[in-house]
Write a protein that holds these residues in place. Structure first.
Motif, short mmCIF file in Angstrom:
data_model
loop_
_atom_site.label_atom_id
_atom_site.label_comp_id
_atom_site.label_asym_id
_atom_site.label_seq_id
_atom_site.Cartn_x
_atom_site.Cartn_y
_atom_site.Cartn_z
N ILE A 170 0.92 -0.71 -0.09
CA ILE A 170 0.13 0.19 -0.30
C ILE A 170 1.52 0.91 -0.08
N PRO A 171 0.81 1.66 -1.14
CA PRO A 171 1.59 3.48 -1.27
C PRO A 171 1.17 4.32 -0.04
N GLN A 172 0.32 4.54 0.85
CA GLN A 172 0.22 5.83 1.30
C GLN A 172 -0.74 5.27 2.38
N ASP A 173 -0.74 5.96 3.34
CA ASP A 173 -1.37 5.55 4.98
C ASP A 173 -3.28 5.97 4.58
N ILE A 174 -3.96 5.49 4.46
CA ILE A 174 -5.53 5.17 3.84
C ILE A 174 -6.13 5.00 5.20
N LYS A 175 -7.07 5.68 5.21
CA LYS A 175 -8.71 5.39 6.35
C LYS A 175 -9.83 6.26 5.74
N ASP A 176 -10.73 5.55 5.63
CA ASP A 176 -12.03 5.75 4.98
C ASP A 176 -13.33 5.44 5.88
N LYS A 177 -14.13 6.20 6.34
CA LYS A 177 -14.93 5.59 7.32
C LYS A 177 -15.78 5.11 6.25
N LYS A 178 -16.01 5.64 5.44
CA LYS A 178 -17.21 4.38 4.74
C LYS A 178 -16.70 2.94 4.26
N SER A 179 -15.96 3.30 4.21
CA SER A 179 -15.64 1.24 3.55
C SER A 179 -14.85 1.10 4.21
N GLY A 180 -14.72 1.49 5.61
CA GLY A 180 -13.73 0.75 6.80
C GLY A 180 -12.23 0.60 6.62
N ALA A 181 -11.68 1.21 5.66
CA ALA A 181 -10.86 1.35 5.13
C ALA A 181 -9.87 1.88 6.70
N ASP A 182 -8.56 1.18 6.81
CA ASP A 182 -7.72 2.19 7.75
C ASP A 182 -6.78 0.86 7.23
N PHE A 183 -5.27 1.91 6.75
CA PHE A 183 -4.33 0.75 6.41
C PHE A 183 -2.74 1.73 7.27
N LYS A 184 -1.69 1.36 6.80
CA LYS A 184 -0.83 2.16 7.39
C LYS A 184 0.08 1.84 6.11
N LYS A 185 1.17 3.07 5.38
CA LYS A 185 1.76 2.78 4.20
C LYS A 185 2.72 1.17 4.21
N GLY A 186 2.72 0.12 3.20
CA GLY A 186 3.43 -0.35 3.25
C GLY A 186 3.27 -1.92 3.18
N LYS A 187 3.90 -2.96 2.85
CA LYS A 187 3.86 -4.22 2.36
C LYS A 187 2.31 -5.16 3.80
N GLN A 188 1.47 -5.70 3.01
CA GLN A 188 0.71 -6.27 4.00
C GLN A 188 -0.41 -6.68 3.32
N THR A 189 -0.15 -8.34 4.21
CA THR A 189 -1.34 -9.42 3.83
C THR A 189 -3.21 -8.67 4.79
N LEU A 190 -4.20 -9.07 3.59
CA LEU A 190 -5.39 -8.84 3.89
C LEU A 190 -6.03 -9.70 3.84
N ASN A 191 -6.79 -10.01 4.75
CA ASN A 191 -7.71 -10.69 4.60
C ASN A 191 -9.28 -10.29 3.81
#
Length: 425
Positions: A279-300
């Motif tokens: 993920i290239p940037q921090d993402i926080k979106d209440k409508k979609s529920g996204a809350d991610f920090k920048k960097g590699k991660q495994t998404l369920n």
């Protein structure tokens, strides 16, 4: 001529027993040799009829190797049995060796058994998987279709259908409870001899709704030149009108249709054990529920759905969202096609079950077509293909206006299965 040994000819065969003998021994005794059980003890043996005059003493077999001693060892006391001796072993017969295993025969039948099991398993899996495809879209209802070009074109649609979801799932996945379904994402995947091309169609694209035949009513609706957002075509009359609208506005014939809903998408991701994303940037979106920090991660599954639905937290809004969707779907296809999934039945069958149960495809779609689509998407993620947005030239109100010249060039290259040179936004 007399064949009897010396001293055994005529009526006088020595002082032994036989015809004319005073002995009380039976007649048969004249042809029976003496057999002694066990080893012959030294010295004179037990009493036996004396050899007659001139009768040669018979050889004995005391060691199983030849002549010697004064008795005959039958071998019974040592476990030796008749049945043929080994090479150079003399007249005594040895225990016959067990025949060596026929390894060539064993390997042959083992190979036949393995191949048979694999064939039966493969055929059974094919029919099981084929029976699970939901072939609900009838492209024969689409009218005035463009001529087919080279290669194959798939329309891949992600819908926001909540069908079959519980209230708890809707809450966990942040989907809301809207009735019906709309298209949340739309992509054209072209496969051919010059690589694969994945093109996202922004749902806010400005398109003209042409004349069409209702998928349910069968009634013909004449086009009025009405313009609207692309996803409105799907909401109005489903997949058939969506295909008709895209073909009319691009001139590109679509060969197959594939659709997946929210729940199915999340289930596939969970079945493969998650998908790694950078993920290239921090993402926080209440409508979609996204809350991610920048960097590699495994998404369920839940996180993946939030990632591909996020638009309000991105600078490019829907255009940036389509790019994220392309990245994720390519990564998902790569994960599904890995040996750790394909060769592991405990992962393969749940993945296939989750995917096939949730996919809606056209009536002509086969498993090989579906497999070709996944491999093409994998090649895109591996850098062997091209991913892009439909070229945009501006906006009309809140709708995104396509760049007509670039779209025309792009479609021409796709029809001829040429390497794509057009760039998108």
């Amino acid at each position: 001529m007399n064949d009897w040994p010396e001293g055994w000819s005529g009526d006088n065969r020595g002082s032994g027993y036989g015809r004319g003998s005073a002995s009380a021994r039976p007649e048969s005794a004249r042809v029976m040799r003496q057999v002694r059980r066990g080893a012959t003890p030294p010295g004179p043996g037990p009493s036996a009829p004396p050899y007659g005059a001139g009768v040669p003493q018979q050889p004995s077999y005391t060691d199983g190797q030849g002549y010697g001693g004064d008795g005959y060892d039958s071998g019974y006391n040592t476990g030796q049995v008749y049945g043929g001796g080994g090479g150079g072993q003399g007249p005594g017969r040895q225990l016959r060796d067990r025949p060596a295993p026929n390894w060539r025969r064993r390997i042959k039948w083992t190979a036949i058994t393995v191949v048979t099991v694999l064939v039966v398993t493969t055929v059974s899996t094919y029919f099981w998987a084929d029976s699970k495809l939901n072939r609900e879209v009838d492209l024969s209802k689409v009218i005035e279709r463009p001529e087919a070009g080279e290669g194959t074109n798939y329309l891949i649609v992600g819908s926001d259908s909540r069908e079959g979801m519980t209230d708890e799932q809707k809450k966990d996945l942040h989907t809301g409870s809207a009735e019906g379904k709309r298209t949340d994402s739309m992509m054209i995947l072209h496969t051919g001899d010059n690589g694969s091309t994945l093109i996202s169609l922004p749902r806010d694209s400005d398109v003209e709704i042409p004349s069409f035949v209702g998928s349910e009513s069968g009634k013909t609706y004449k086009g009025t030149g009405r313009h609207t957002k692309l996803n409105a075509a799907y909401a109005e009359d489903g997949p058939e009108l969506l295909v008709r609208t895209i073909e009319y506005n691009t001139g590109l014939r679509l060969d197959h249709y594939v659709e997946i809903g929210f729940a199915g998408f999340a289930n596939i991701v969970d079945a493969v054990g998650g998908v790694e994303m950078d993920i290239p940037q921090d993402i926080k979106d209440k409508k979609s529920g996204a809350d991610f920090k920048k960097g590699k991660q495994t998404l369920n599954g839940e996180e993946a759905l939030a990632f591909v639905r996020t638009r309000y937290a991105l600078a490019g809004s829907d255009l940036d969202r389509t790019k994220n969707q392309q990245k994720f779907l390519s990564a998902l296809a790569s994960q599904v096609a890995t040996p750790s999934t394909v060769l592991n039945p405990f992962k393969l069958y749940p993945t296939m079950g989750a995917g096939l149960d949730s996919l809606i495809v056209d009536k002509d779609m086969g498993l090989f077509d579906l497999a070709s689509m996944f491999w093409a998407m994998k090649s895109v993620s591996g850098g062997e293909g091209t991913s892009m947005n439909m070229p945009i030239s501006g906006s009309v109100g809140s709708n995104l206006k396509w760049d007509d010249a670039k779209v025309k060039k792009l479609v021409e290259e796709l029809k001829n299965d040429e390497k794509v040179t057009v760039s998108g936004n």
